[in-house]
Design a protein around this motif. Sequence first.
Motif, PDB file in Angstrom:
ATOM      1  N   TRP A 185       0.888  -1.160   0.000  1.00 32.69           N
ATOM      2  CA  TRP A 185       0.000   0.000   0.000  1.00 32.69           C
ATOM      3  C   TRP A 185       0.930   1.215   0.000  1.00 32.69           C
ATOM      4  CZ3 TRP A 185       1.362  -3.341   3.629  1.00 32.69           C
ATOM      5  CH2 TRP A 185       1.932  -2.857   4.799  1.00 32.69           C
ATOM      6  N   PRO A 186       0.420   2.390  -0.348  1.00 31.20           N
ATOM      7  CA  PRO A 186       1.355   3.494  -0.610  1.00 31.20           C
ATOM      8  C   PRO A 186       2.229   3.920   0.568  1.00 31.20           C
ATOM      9  CG  PRO A 186      -0.775   3.949  -1.613  1.00 31.20           C
ATOM     10  CD  PRO A 186      -0.963   2.713  -0.790  1.00 31.20           C
ATOM     11  N   SER A 187       1.754   3.750   1.815  1.00 30.62           N
ATOM     12  CA  SER A 187       2.532   4.305   2.929  1.00 30.62           C
ATOM     13  C   SER A 187       3.284   3.235   3.720  1.00 30.62           C
ATOM     14  CB  SER A 187       1.619   5.084   3.874  1.00 30.62           C
ATOM     15  OG  SER A 187       0.700   4.206   4.464  1.00 30.62           O
ATOM     16  N   ILE A 188       3.535   2.097   3.134  1.00 34.78           N
ATOM     17  CA  ILE A 188       4.351   1.098   3.839  1.00 34.78           C
ATOM     18  C   ILE A 188       5.762   1.676   4.009  1.00 34.78           C
ATOM     19  CG2 ILE A 188       4.911  -0.092   1.652  1.00 34.78           C
ATOM     20  CD1 ILE A 188       5.144  -2.709   3.233  1.00 34.78           C
ATOM     21  N   SER A 189       6.378   1.461   5.187  1.00 37.14           N
ATOM     22  CA  SER A 189       7.733   1.979   5.374  1.00 37.14           C
ATOM     23  C   SER A 189       8.651   1.256   4.391  1.00 37.14           C
ATOM     24  CB  SER A 189       8.195   1.771   6.812  1.00 37.14           C
ATOM     25  OG  SER A 189       8.244   0.400   7.091  1.00 37.14           O
ATOM     26  N   ARG A 190       9.720   1.940   3.966  1.00 39.60           N
ATOM     27  CA  ARG A 190      10.544   1.383   2.892  1.00 39.60           C
ATOM     28  C   ARG A 190      11.771   0.658   3.390  1.00 39.60           C
ATOM     29  NH1 ARG A 190       6.185   3.205   0.846  1.00 39.60           N
ATOM     30  NH2 ARG A 190       6.217   4.450  -1.067  1.00 39.60           N
ATOM     31  N   THR A 191      12.213   1.000   4.604  1.00 38.15           N
ATOM     32  CA  THR A 191      13.394   0.339   5.155  1.00 38.15           C
ATOM     33  C   THR A 191      13.532   0.726   6.624  1.00 38.15           C
ATOM     34  OG1 THR A 191      15.774  -0.065   4.771  1.00 38.15           O
ATOM     35  CG2 THR A 191      15.030   2.209   4.547  1.00 38.15           C
ATOM     36  N   ILE A 192      14.525   0.119   7.274  1.00 37.56           N
ATOM     37  CA  ILE A 192      14.947   0.577   8.602  1.00 37.56           C
ATOM     38  C   ILE A 192      16.215   1.378   8.367  1.00 37.56           C
ATOM     39  CG2 ILE A 192      15.925  -0.149  10.834  1.00 37.56           C
ATOM     40  CD1 ILE A 192      14.110  -2.624  10.673  1.00 37.56           C
ATOM     41  N   TRP A 193      16.275   2.563   8.923  1.00 34.92           N
ATOM     42  CA  TRP A 193      17.419   3.446   8.677  1.00 34.92           C
ATOM     43  C   TRP A 193      18.734   2.707   8.969  1.00 34.92           C
ATOM     44  CZ3 TRP A 193      17.983   7.893   6.188  1.00 34.92           C
ATOM     45  CH2 TRP A 193      19.213   8.536   6.303  1.00 34.92           C
ATOM     46  N   GLY A 194      19.578   2.635   7.969  1.00 35.29           N
ATOM     47  CA  GLY A 194      20.909   2.044   8.151  1.00 35.29           C
ATOM     48  C   GLY A 194      20.942   0.534   8.282  1.00 35.29           C
ATOM     49  N   ASN A 195      19.816  -0.139   8.106  1.00 32.76           N
ATOM     50  CA  ASN A 195      19.830  -1.594   8.309  1.00 32.76           C
ATOM     51  C   ASN A 195      18.743  -2.286   7.484  1.00 32.76           C
ATOM     52  OD1 ASN A 195      20.298  -4.147   9.242  1.00 32.76           O
ATOM     53  ND2 ASN A 195      20.367  -3.564  11.414  1.00 32.76           N
ATOM     54  N   HIS A 196      18.973  -2.330   6.185  1.00 33.65           N
ATOM     55  CA  HIS A 196      17.952  -2.921   5.312  1.00 33.65           C
ATOM     56  C   HIS A 196      17.788  -4.425   5.576  1.00 33.65           C
ATOM     57  CE1 HIS A 196      15.112  -2.451   2.088  1.00 33.65           C
ATOM     58  NE2 HIS A 196      15.603  -3.520   1.477  1.00 33.65           N
ATOM     59  N   ASP A 197      18.861  -5.092   5.962  1.00 33.47           N
ATOM     60  CA  ASP A 197      18.755  -6.535   6.259  1.00 33.47           C
ATOM     61  C   ASP A 197      17.785  -6.793   7.409  1.00 33.47           C
ATOM     62  OD1 ASP A 197      20.525  -7.054   4.294  1.00 33.47           O
ATOM     63  OD2 ASP A 197      22.242  -7.453   5.615  1.00 33.47           O
ATOM     64  N   ARG A 198      17.871  -5.926   8.402  1.00 30.79           N
ATOM     65  CA  ARG A 198      16.969  -6.102   9.540  1.00 30.79           C
ATOM     66  C   ARG A 198      15.513  -5.876   9.118  1.00 30.79           C
ATOM     67  NH1 ARG A 198      16.949  -2.729  15.242  1.00 30.79           N
ATOM     68  NH2 ARG A 198      15.556  -4.142  16.359  1.00 30.79           N
ATOM     69  N   TYR A 199      15.333  -4.943   8.202  1.00 29.56           N
ATOM     70  CA  TYR A 199      13.987  -4.677   7.667  1.00 29.56           C
ATOM     71  C   TYR A 199      13.442  -5.943   7.002  1.00 29.56           C
ATOM     72  CZ  TYR A 199      10.412  -2.394   4.729  1.00 29.56           C
ATOM     73  OH  TYR A 199       9.243  -2.032   4.107  1.00 29.56           O
ATOM     74  N   ARG A 200      14.267  -6.537   6.164  1.00 31.06           N
ATOM     75  CA  ARG A 200      13.827  -7.760   5.476  1.00 31.06           C
ATOM     76  C   ARG A 200      13.569  -8.880   6.487  1.00 31.06           C
ATOM     77  NH1 ARG A 200      18.130  -8.820   2.273  1.00 31.06           N
ATOM     78  NH2 ARG A 200      18.998  -9.804   4.127  1.00 31.06           N
ATOM     79  N   ASP A 201      14.503  -9.068   7.401  1.00 34.79           N
ATOM     80  CA  ASP A 201      14.373 -10.181   8.348  1.00 34.79           C
ATOM     81  C   ASP A 201      13.150 -10.020   9.248  1.00 34.79           C
ATOM     82  OD1 ASP A 201      16.675 -11.035   7.231  1.00 34.79           O
ATOM     83  OD2 ASP A 201      17.981 -10.519   8.927  1.00 34.79           O
ATOM     84  N   THR A 202      12.887  -8.795   9.664  1.00 34.47           N
ATOM     85  CA  THR A 202      11.789  -8.579  10.608  1.00 34.47           C
ATOM     86  C   THR A 202      10.424  -8.729   9.940  1.00 34.47           C
ATOM     87  OG1 THR A 202      13.193  -6.966  11.707  1.00 34.47           O
ATOM     88  CG2 THR A 202      10.890  -6.984  12.361  1.00 34.47           C
ATOM     89  N   TYR A 203      10.286  -8.193   8.743  1.00 29.10           N
ATOM     90  CA  TYR A 203       8.937  -8.087   8.177  1.00 29.10           C
ATOM     91  C   TYR A 203       8.660  -9.006   6.983  1.00 29.10           C
ATOM     92  CZ  TYR A 203       9.146  -3.928  11.042  1.00 29.10           C
ATOM     93  OH  TYR A 203       9.298  -3.081  12.106  1.00 29.10           O
ATOM     94  N   PHE A 204       9.703  -9.460   6.298  1.00 26.85           N
ATOM     95  CA  PHE A 204       9.461 -10.162   5.037  1.00 26.85           C
ATOM     96  C   PHE A 204      10.031 -11.576   4.978  1.00 26.85           C
ATOM     97  CE2 PHE A 204       9.240  -5.644   4.306  1.00 26.85           C
ATOM     98  CZ  PHE A 204       8.033  -5.521   3.643  1.00 26.85           C
TER      99      PHE A 204
END
Length: 635
Positions: free
Chosen positions: A457-476
Amino acid sequence: MSNYHIKHLEEYYQVYRKSVRNPEAFWEEIAEEHFVWRKRWDNVLSWDFKKPEIKWFEGAKLNITENCLDRHLPTRGDKTAIIFEPNDPKEEALHITYRELHERVCRMANVLLGHGVKKGDRVCIYLPMIPELSVALLACARIGAIHSVVFAGFSSHALATRINDSDCKIVITSDGSFRGSKSIDLKGIVDKALEGCPGVANVLVAKRTNAKIDMLKGRDKWLQPLLDEAYADCVAEIMDAEDPLFILYTSGSTGTPKGMVHTTAGYMVYSAYTFKNVFQYTENDVYWCTADIGWITGHSYIVYGPLANGATTLMFEGVPSYPDYGRFWDVVEKHKVNQFYTAPTAIRALAKENLDYVEKHDLSSLKVLGSVGEPINEEAWHWYNNNVGKKNSPIVDTWWQTETGGIMITPIPYVTPTTPTYATLPFIGIQPALMDENGQEIKGNQVDGRLCIKFPWPSISRTIWGNHDRYRDTYFSAYENMYFTGDGALRDAVGYYRITGRVDDVIIVSGHNLGTAPIEDSINEHPAVAESAIVGFPHDVKGNALYGYVILKETGESRDRENLRKEINQQITEHVGPIAKLDKIQFVSGLPKTRSGKIMRRILRKIASNDTSNLGDTSTLLNPEVVQEIMDNAL
Ligand code: WTA
């Protein structure tokens, strides 16, 4: 035909179907008809949940403040944008028009530019709920700086962690803040935090309490004289759709807080569109959200969503109990509030007080009541409905997250029939899924599982600042091609969703997300403590309260337990903030652990909740004997 304002149930279903059958076409139409762009997008959406990478309105150019301010000036220049209701009811409320707000934002933007803040720089904002707070957010957006608001109830340690994580070069704060009968030394907290933040070159200080504070020469400056001198217009920086708008920290199951990054165009479109529909806002309504702008609810539904719709949004500096428990209702009556949005914990606290506090006020202006932040229990729902809404104002129980940027599952008032404790139906464009533990989607109704979202959806956050791996691991990573929310939910016979609570180690106390790790870290820093674990347990006002299990070092064994409890809570107050204080502290000789050394929180949770009839499978426990000891001495 425009689908911007949904008014009937059939229309909801029709627009919903359209939004999920062809999301690109749907959002393109909304974006095109209701916002101003400097350049149109080349592509509505590209996404890949595996990477993960999500882009909305790529190629578009805009500035969100032109949408929130400039475009309203010809038609709404004299309309009130912000009503500021101070902590002390004897102090006069302020009515700031769109024209005045535009000017204040431009002046603040020029002050930031004058201090070398450029597009992409991070600005930390640590302010109470005073007009400067909204102005500061918008001033950053005006010049393309990324704001990082830290809730002004966080401690100096928590503030420093957040400043350093995103390398903020400047901090905007105030001399102090008022909360009920207390005043708080915010500048002192900032000074202490900055001892550990070498990257901060300047601190701009708004005057609020007139407390005597220290000003560090060269670094600290009073804001007002700078604003007075600044030029009252400021050309908006032209931003790409996917340029970051802000960072906002939220707690995780483990580790440090996560700096969720929201970008410009998608966030604007979704926060504005949800605001319009979830609150059925019409011109000349007065809308009030009681959240603090330090949380996502304040970002999306005090500042950006309302202002993008040209609404009048009320900012309240105080607390619900000051000068008495009727304050909310006094403010509703005084400003003739039409839409009122608050948290279940506030409702539960007020429901404990004498009903006179509600009944002596004229609440007939209310049309919509909102709830957010945690599940609303049936009793609180009915109290809110009967006594505040007089059964005439629909309750919108809105489920969403810092990460989602906007409301995701919610009734639309006067459209969706409500059921107590149910957030009901997905909002337009939102495709929820319930998943089982084997990673399979659970189809059909009358089922429960882990709540995921299948499509961006349009307002999904795009990353975690400085830690894209953590973004992927946590949510995807939990479920393939799905965004995992961390919440459990059930879907009833008619397809309504009810959120059942977190399925991870995040604990929601009084509507605030708290991760266990930073709290345990601060307890463990106490010299007498060897190890600790905290869990949540049900609390009739806070929703959940914190229960700590603490192992003492030998040196701590002889200490007075009550004093230790006080010291531990003091330690937490200093490291995290008073919101994270423990209600109960039990000293134990060990913690139940699996063979791999993981604390079995499930068992600790059951003991804390006094629900020990069935502890579940304990066969993987390394030290089953401590469980009995902990149960025997439970508080
Ligand atoms: C919880 C707040 C039940 C949920 C906007 C979510 C809710 C977390 C509701 C996000 C609701 C929020 N019913 N639970 N209406 N709203 N939650 O990031 O557990 O501060 O994951 O965002 O609050 O909290 P956050």
